[in-house]
Design a protein around this motif. Structure first.
Motif, short mmCIF file in Angstrom:
data_model
loop_
_atom_site.label_atom_id
_atom_site.label_comp_id
_atom_site.label_asym_id
_atom_site.label_seq_id
_atom_site.Cartn_x
_atom_site.Cartn_y
_atom_site.Cartn_z
N ALA A 291 9.88 31.91 -23.79
CA ALA A 291 10.63 32.89 -23.01
C ALA A 291 12.06 32.41 -22.77
N TYR A 292 12.22 31.15 -22.36
CA TYR A 292 13.54 30.61 -22.05
C TYR A 292 14.46 30.59 -23.26
N ALA A 293 13.89 30.59 -24.47
CA ALA A 293 14.73 30.66 -25.67
C ALA A 293 15.63 31.88 -25.64
N GLY A 294 15.21 32.91 -24.92
CA GLY A 294 16.00 34.13 -24.85
C GLY A 294 17.20 34.05 -23.93
N ILE A 295 17.29 33.02 -23.08
CA ILE A 295 18.41 32.93 -22.13
C ILE A 295 19.73 32.79 -22.90
N THR A 296 20.72 33.55 -22.51
CA THR A 296 21.99 33.54 -23.22
C THR A 296 22.75 32.24 -22.98
N GLU A 297 23.69 31.96 -23.87
CA GLU A 297 24.47 30.73 -23.77
C GLU A 297 25.24 30.67 -22.46
N ASP A 298 25.86 31.78 -22.05
CA ASP A 298 26.62 31.78 -20.80
C ASP A 298 25.72 31.49 -19.60
N ASP A 299 24.52 32.05 -19.59
CA ASP A 299 23.61 31.80 -18.47
C ASP A 299 23.08 30.37 -18.50
N LEU A 300 22.88 29.81 -19.69
CA LEU A 300 22.48 28.41 -19.77
C LEU A 300 23.56 27.50 -19.17
N LYS A 301 24.81 27.82 -19.43
CA LYS A 301 25.90 27.01 -18.88
C LYS A 301 25.96 27.13 -17.36
N ALA A 302 25.71 28.32 -16.86
CA ALA A 302 25.70 28.50 -15.41
C ALA A 302 24.53 27.75 -14.78
N LEU A 303 23.36 27.83 -15.38
CA LEU A 303 22.20 27.09 -14.88
C LEU A 303 22.49 25.60 -14.88
N TRP A 304 23.09 25.11 -15.95
CA TRP A 304 23.39 23.68 -16.04
C TRP A 304 24.40 23.26 -14.97
N ALA A 305 25.41 24.11 -14.73
CA ALA A 305 26.40 23.79 -13.69
C ALA A 305 25.72 23.63 -12.34
N TYR A 306 24.70 24.44 -12.08
CA TYR A 306 23.98 24.34 -10.81
C TYR A 306 23.04 23.13 -10.80
N VAL A 307 22.26 22.98 -11.84
CA VAL A 307 21.23 21.93 -11.85
C VAL A 307 21.86 20.55 -11.75
N ARG A 308 22.99 20.33 -12.41
CA ARG A 308 23.57 18.99 -12.41
C ARG A 308 24.12 18.59 -11.04
N ARG A 309 24.20 19.57 -10.11
CA ARG A 309 24.69 19.26 -8.77
C ARG A 309 23.56 19.17 -7.74
N ILE A 310 22.33 19.28 -8.16
CA ILE A 310 21.22 19.09 -7.23
C ILE A 310 21.29 17.66 -6.71
N PRO A 311 21.29 17.44 -5.40
CA PRO A 311 21.43 16.08 -4.86
C PRO A 311 20.39 15.13 -5.44
N ALA A 312 20.82 13.91 -5.70
CA ALA A 312 19.95 12.91 -6.33
C ALA A 312 18.85 12.47 -5.38
N VAL A 313 17.65 12.39 -5.91
CA VAL A 313 16.49 11.85 -5.19
C VAL A 313 15.80 10.86 -6.12
N ASN A 314 15.65 9.62 -5.70
CA ASN A 314 14.96 8.63 -6.52
C ASN A 314 13.45 8.82 -6.34
N ALA A 315 12.82 9.44 -7.33
CA ALA A 315 11.38 9.74 -7.25
C ALA A 315 10.80 9.61 -8.65
N PRO A 316 10.17 8.47 -8.96
CA PRO A 316 9.61 8.28 -10.30
C PRO A 316 8.60 9.37 -10.66
N ASN A 317 8.57 9.73 -11.93
CA ASN A 317 7.68 10.78 -12.40
C ASN A 317 6.28 10.24 -12.66
N ARG A 318 5.30 11.04 -12.34
CA ARG A 318 3.90 10.65 -12.56
C ARG A 318 3.49 10.92 -14.00
N ALA A 319 2.59 10.07 -14.52
CA ALA A 319 2.07 10.28 -15.88
C ALA A 319 1.15 11.49 -15.89
N ASN A 320 1.24 12.28 -16.96
CA ASN A 320 0.38 13.45 -17.10
C ASN A 320 -1.07 13.03 -17.33
#
Length: 640
Positions: free
Chosen positions: A119-148
């Motif tokens: 589904a996400y493959a359908g997201i347009t390039e401009d919207d991907l850039k906007a999403l990235w601009a937002y996501v990269r500013r999410i405040p940092a939290v040091n939280a190691p990822n759990r193994a699946n």
């Protein structure tokens, strides 16, 4: 109307960081004011309902850790904050785009279909850039990822080859001609960002949405996501009622939302504009009937049953080398996508290669014949499949009769024909008057191999312990004699058995060769080892961590100097055919040098150049050296 088998499993930006392989490089700080872009990205993230799935502790939003249930085991959402160590602080926009649009995570591994990258493959390039601009500013939290906690074999990502070939094409959303702007906006929100089909559609045994069952309802987290196909909705809902339900979770006289959908309304839909909610309602009440075939088949000239059957033939026989999407491997395997030899007017090139195979050359590795494994119909279908897939637009004009004629008239290798001689094993004991391997020791090794021991090094040590005076060639003969009955008793065509026996024998020859050269280090890069008159590639134990070039290797200094002069300071990476040319040239200039030393001199020199290259991540460095080394060794393997 949010995502997959489990709402938590498929929301938001899970694709970005599935099983993170994070870079240590820091993301560049923004140099322009893009606050408007960030604000738009925050809205889009709401539309995709990202935050709830990436939050197990409300005090640590977006830091992941939420357990997500699937029919195949438990997955844990991951940290998508800007933390450099445990989050995605080292990601680039291209890493982000590749994950959402192509379903491939940063380290190159395939994402699971539970994440709705289709589904996400359908997201347009401009919207991907906007999403990235937002996501990269999410405040940092040091939280190691759990193994699946996926069960075998679902924890093997290579199995995604078949899924992607059968069900996935990375296509950006395109408006439908003749439909209103509101309808197309609704289609984009429902199909791409909202990925409503992932909860409201049943799936097949491979985890793909069933074709004609799109939007017809499915079980999700113990609740039932109802039928929202247009035929069902139009009977009981009008647009105003549907808009009110999406915005508030309630429609008087209709229903009140509960279960996972209540969270979707609370965390996502309630924040959308009235215009977007109206657009979604417009589309849902008039969505087209779903196709009976997945996206890849819709653009194929082949009948759906032929496509599905032959896609599996391609996966079983071709994809491991030629890759899903037919891209090949740079410097090792030619691409099939947009290859003029594949898309020629007549299909004879493809038929000939499948039947005859190809010898290794300076550019590419060898390809075996498949004449003994595939029938005339399978070869014809496969030729038509590769000629019409991945953007290829050649005519699907290969026929079984055509293949049969070529099979009779071509020089098909004996090991690849169905009339090949039976796979026989030599008797242990040696020629008359000549000592052969120790029969009792060989029998013991054969029993160990049949019991599952494939550790060549330990098998060599066992035989040498039983026959300490055995010459190196005799040790190799003994292991081949021990392994042959095991291969003979296994399944597969004769040519496959010969290939397995040859690979095992070369490994034994390499191990014995290493034992006769005790000064040879355990090198951390690909390495050439003599195996009789040929060479084998000795692979490093690990490709993790920084690239380390062997500091003290038994390669003549004069040969290393010659290799350095020949290589110079090339642009990285050196193309595969260039590596083969260098290998032949260095060998010709040093005719008395061992071919293994020639290969290793070039590998050592190139390793140093790559290690000194600016701006390269460790994974890139390993890939460059590995590809170059394999090309050099493969070239020298076929030298007289």
């Amino acid at each position: 109307m949010s995502g997959g088998w489990s709402r938590g499993l498929v929301m938001g930006l899970a694709a970005i960081v599935w099983g993170l392989g994070l870079s240590a490089a820091r993301a560049q700080a923004p140099t322009v004011d893009d606050s408007a872009l960030v604000e738009r990205g925050a809205y889009l993230a709401r539309a995709a309902d990202c935050m709830p799935c990436h939050t197990s502790d409300p005090a640590k939003p977006y830091a992941g850790g939420l357990g997500l249930n699937t029919p195949f085991g438990t997955l844990y959402s991951v940290n998508i904050t800007s933390d450099q160590t445990t989050g995605i602080g080292g990601w680039s926009f291209e890493d982000f785009r590749r994950a959402l649009h192509d379903g491939i995570r940063k380290d190159g591994a395939y994402l699971y279909p539970a994440m709705p990258f289709d589904a996400y493959a359908g997201i347009t390039e401009d919207d991907l850039k906007a999403l990235w601009a937002y996501v990269r500013r999410i405040p940092a939290v040091n939280a190691p990822n759990r193994a699946n906690g996926l069960a075998f074999p679902f924890d093997i990502r290579l199995g995604m080859l078949a899924w992607r070939e059968l069900f996935f094409r990375p296509e950006t959303f395109a408006p439908t001609a003749g439909k209103s702007d509101a309808w197309n906006r609704g289609a984009y929100l429902v199909e791409a960002l909202g990925h409503c089909s992932d909860c409201h559609s049943p799936r097949n045994v491979m985890g793909a949405i069933k074709g004609k069952a799109l939007f017809t309802g499915a079980e999700i987290d113990g609740f039932y996501a109802p039928d929202i196909a247009s035929a069902a909705l139009a009977k009981n809902w009008n647009r105003d009622q549907l808009v009110q339900f999406l915005k508030t979770g309630s429609a008087p006289g209709k229903t009140t939302v509960f279960g996972p959908m209540a969270e979707v309304v609370h965390d996502s839909l309630a924040y959308l504009t009235d215009a977007d909610l109206a657009a979604m309602a417009t589309y849902l009440l008039d969505s087209p009937p779903p196709s009976d075939v997945p996206a890849p088949q819709k653009v194929s000239a082949l009948a759906p049953d032929v496509y599905a059957r032959t896609a599996r033939t391609f996966i079983d026989n071709c994809a491991a080398c030629h890759q899903v999407q037919g891209t090949g491997l740079l410097g090792a395997i030619p691409p099939l996508a947009r290859n003029p030899a594949v898309t020629a007017a007549e299909p004879y090139n493809v038929i000939a290669v499948v039947l005859q195979g190809l010898k290794a050359d300076a550019r590419f590795g060898a390809m075996p014949s498949f004449a003994g494994r595939l029938s005339d119909e399978q070869v014809a279908d496969l030729a038509n499949y590769v000629r019409t897939s991945w953007g290829n637009t050649a005519a699907p004009n290969a026929t079984p009769a055509m293949v049969a004629i070529w099979r009779r008239t071509m020089s098909v290798p004996d090991y690849g024909t169905q009339a090949a001689s039976a796979f026989d094993c030599a008797q242990v004991g040696g020629a008359p008057g000549a000592p052969g391997p120790n029969p009792k020791a060989v029998a013991a090794l054969s029993a160990a191999i049949a019991g599952g021991n494939r550790d060549v090094s330990s098998l060599v040590a066992s035989y040498q312990g039983a026959s300490p005076d055995a010459a190196p060639a005799q040790v190799v003969d003994a292991l081949m004699a021990a392994y042959c009955p095991v291969v003979a008793a296994g399944g597969g065509e004769d040519y496959q058995k010969y290939a397995r026996l040859r690979a095992f024998t070369l490994q034994a020859a390499a191990d014995v060769s290493f034992r006769t050269q005790p000064s040879l280090p355990d090198v951390p890069v690909v390495w050439a080892s003599p195996a009789g008159k040929s060479l084998v590639a000795h692979e490093p134990r690990s490709l993790a961590g920084p690239l380390v070039c062997p500091a003290s290797a038994p390669v003549p200094a004069a040969l290393r100097a010659a290799a350095a002069s020949l290589l110079g300071t090339p642009a990285l990476p050196v193309p595969g055919d260039k590596g083969g040319d260098l290998a032949r040239e260095l060998a010709a200039k040093n005719p008395r040098a061992r071919l293994a030393d020639v290969a290793n001199a070039l590998i050592l020199t190139y390793c140093g150049r790559v290690a000194a290259g600016a701006g390269l991540e460790p994974a890139q460095q390993h890939a460059y050296v590995e590809g170059f080394g394999q090309q050099v060794i493969q070239t020298l393997q076929v030298e007289p």
